[in-house]
Design an enzyme around this catalytic site. Structure first.
Site, PDB file in Angstrom:
ATOM      1  N   ARG A 271     -65.257  27.278  -3.848  1.00 36.30           N
ATOM      2  CA  ARG A 271     -66.711  27.296  -3.854  1.00 36.30           C
ATOM      3  C   ARG A 271     -67.210  28.634  -4.363  1.00 36.30           C
ATOM      4  O   ARG A 271     -66.629  29.672  -4.051  1.00 36.30           O
ATOM      5  CB  ARG A 271     -67.262  27.117  -2.426  1.00 36.30           C
ATOM      6  CG  ARG A 271     -67.451  25.674  -2.026  1.00 36.30           C
ATOM      7  CD  ARG A 271     -68.537  24.995  -2.849  1.00 36.30           C
ATOM      8  NE  ARG A 271     -68.644  23.582  -2.576  1.00 36.30           N
ATOM      9  CZ  ARG A 271     -67.895  22.622  -3.129  1.00 36.30           C
ATOM     10  NH1 ARG A 271     -66.947  22.929  -4.004  1.00 36.30           N
ATOM     11  NH2 ARG A 271     -68.098  21.357  -2.836  1.00 36.30           N
TER      12      ARG A 271
ATOM     13  N   GLU B 198     -74.436  28.162  -9.740  1.00 39.47           N
ATOM     14  CA  GLU B 198     -74.259  26.910 -10.493  1.00 39.47           C
ATOM     15  C   GLU B 198     -75.599  26.193 -10.569  1.00 39.47           C
ATOM     16  O   GLU B 198     -76.327  26.166  -9.577  1.00 39.47           O
ATOM     17  CB  GLU B 198     -73.227  26.023  -9.794  1.00 39.47           C
ATOM     18  CG  GLU B 198     -71.831  26.625  -9.864  1.00 39.47           C
ATOM     19  CD  GLU B 198     -70.775  25.753  -9.207  1.00 39.47           C
ATOM     20  OE1 GLU B 198     -70.962  24.532  -9.121  1.00 39.47           O
ATOM     21  OE2 GLU B 198     -69.766  26.314  -8.773  1.00 39.47           O
TER      22      GLU B 198
ATOM     23  N   HIS C  27     -66.771  23.658 -12.827  1.00 39.97           N
ATOM     24  CA  HIS C  27     -66.646  22.928 -11.552  1.00 39.97           C
ATOM     25  C   HIS C  27     -66.081  21.513 -11.796  1.00 39.97           C
ATOM     26  O   HIS C  27     -66.728  20.505 -11.491  1.00 39.97           O
ATOM     27  CB  HIS C  27     -68.004  22.855 -10.839  1.00 39.97           C
ATOM     28  CG  HIS C  27     -67.882  22.560  -9.371  1.00 39.97           C
ATOM     29  ND1 HIS C  27     -68.748  23.051  -8.426  1.00 39.97           N
ATOM     30  CD2 HIS C  27     -66.984  21.816  -8.679  1.00 39.97           C
ATOM     31  CE1 HIS C  27     -68.410  22.616  -7.223  1.00 39.97           C
ATOM     32  NE2 HIS C  27     -67.325  21.853  -7.358  1.00 39.97           N
TER      33      HIS C  27
HETATM   34  O1  LIG Z   1     -66.021  19.528  -3.055  1.00 36.67           O
HETATM   35  C1  LIG Z   1     -65.527  18.877  -3.967  1.00 36.67           C
HETATM   36  O2  LIG Z   1     -65.070  17.735  -3.789  1.00 36.67           O
HETATM   37  C2  LIG Z   1     -65.389  19.485  -5.318  1.00 36.67           C
HETATM   38  O3  LIG Z   1     -66.014  20.713  -5.393  1.00 36.67           O
HETATM   39  C3  LIG Z   1     -65.829  18.553  -6.433  1.00 36.67           C
HETATM   40  O4  LIG Z   1     -67.201  18.522  -6.582  1.00 36.67           O
HETATM   41  P1  LIG Z   1     -67.850  17.465  -7.617  1.00 36.67           P
HETATM   42  O5  LIG Z   1     -67.732  16.126  -6.967  1.00 36.67           O
HETATM   43  O6  LIG Z   1     -69.247  17.900  -7.804  1.00 36.67           O
HETATM   44  O7  LIG Z   1     -67.048  17.522  -8.873  1.00 36.67           O
END
Ligand SMILES: O=C(O)[C@H](O)COP(=O)(O)O
Length: 315
Positions: free
Chosen positions: A242, A271, A289
């Protein structure tokens, strides 16, 4: 029963829901229009883009379920939603392997300067080619090196498996100490138990050649100027957990001084608009991400999420 999959859902999950009689809309409704749109839905599913905060929950009295297709729930006011009687579900295990593999994409990139080579390779066969060959002459191998894993939950353990498979040593830390084994699978059906135990954070910080973060969102950074100073000189750092868990300004300073040799970042403070110094830094490998963004992970997430929703509403 109507579900809004505001950040999308894998077609497998959508089909499972539709076969169970649900109407599933996958159009992304902008955050500021969600309060009115959600009046028509029984449930919403999100990834990390859509925020489901207290105000939205209060504005949508018909909403009965929030589904997070993924692990981190820092974009949802989970306790508040549950206090209002909403079900909140997520899929904590489905993406572990994909995230772990992305960690190694960043590690392999960093040790062989791929992030810089991809930006600077000449198109015209100029002397730049030979200059870059010299600049990247001091690559390293992962095998035989020590990876420090901070956060030894599902993703941390999956990362450890890949590391062990590459012949790395693993030093792991978790808030909840662990002593046991992890099971590695070879050639499809050969299972080998490898003993592992967590150690003090200080050892992970000071003895690792590479450090990978696998913790939930933290209000304060875990890696900051003080921790970077304690690391081995030339350490490589990867963050696929994160934004906020690394002090980005301290990371830039550590990269510029050579204390950290490279970083691989999938997550950022701001982000979806990370700071320019991070985006432009020649020693940082970047991804937007995408830790869970593989076909395999999204299929698992979609089908698990659909099962959770169907199970919830059939009780
Ligand atoms: O917490 C999560 O599962 C990941 O950071 C993935 O996030 P996303 O579903 O936005 O790709």
């Amino acid at each position: 029963m109507r579900i809004l999959a505001n950040d999308g859902i894998d077609p497998i999950g959508k089909r499972m829901l539709e076969e169970a009689g649900y109407v599933v809309d996958t159009e992304t409704i902008p955050q500021e229009q969600l309060a009115s749109a959600l009046l028509n839905y029984d449930g919403i599913t999100v990834r990390s883009a859509t925020k489901v905060r207290k105000e939205l929950i209060d504005a949508c009295p018909n909403l009965r379920l929030i589904g997070r297709g993924g692990v981190g729930m820092d974009n949802i006011d989970v306790e508040y939603a549950r206090s209002k009687g909403l079900a909140v579900v997520n899929t904590p295990a489905a993406s572990s392997l994909s995230v772990a593999e992305l960690v190694f994409a960043h590690l392999f990139t960093g040790i062989r300067f791929l992030q810089d080579a991809n930006r600077r390779m000449p198109v015209d066969g100029s002397t730049q080619f030979n200059n870059l060959k010299k600049a990247y002459a001091k690559g390293t191998e992962l095998s035989g090196k020590t990876i420090g894993i901070i956060g030894f939950g599902r993703i941390g353990r999956e990362t450890a498996k890949v590391a062990l498979g590459l012949g790395m040593h693993v030093l792991a830390y978790d808030l909840y100490p662990y002593e046991g084994h992890i099971t590695m699978r070879f050639q499809g059906d050969i299972l080998v138990d490898i003993p592992v135990q967590t150690v003090e954070l200080e050892r992970v910080i000071t003895e690792s050649d590479f450090i990978s973060l696998h913790t939930p969102f933290a209000e304060r950074p875990i890696l900051d100027a003080e921790t970077f100073a304690k690391m081995k000189r030339g350490v490589g750092v990867v963050n696929c957990s994160r934004g906020g868990t690394i002090d980005e300004l301290a990371l830039i300073a550590a990269l510029d001084s050579g204390q950290v040799s490279f970083a691989g970042l999938d997550v950022f403070d701001n982000e979806p608009s990370p700071r320019a110094e991070i985006l432009q830094h020649p020693k940082i490998s970047l991804t937007p991400h995408i830790g869970a963004s593989t076909n395999e992970a999204q299929e698992r997430i979609g089908s698990e999420l659909a099962s959770l929703i169907i199970a919830h509403f059939s009780n």
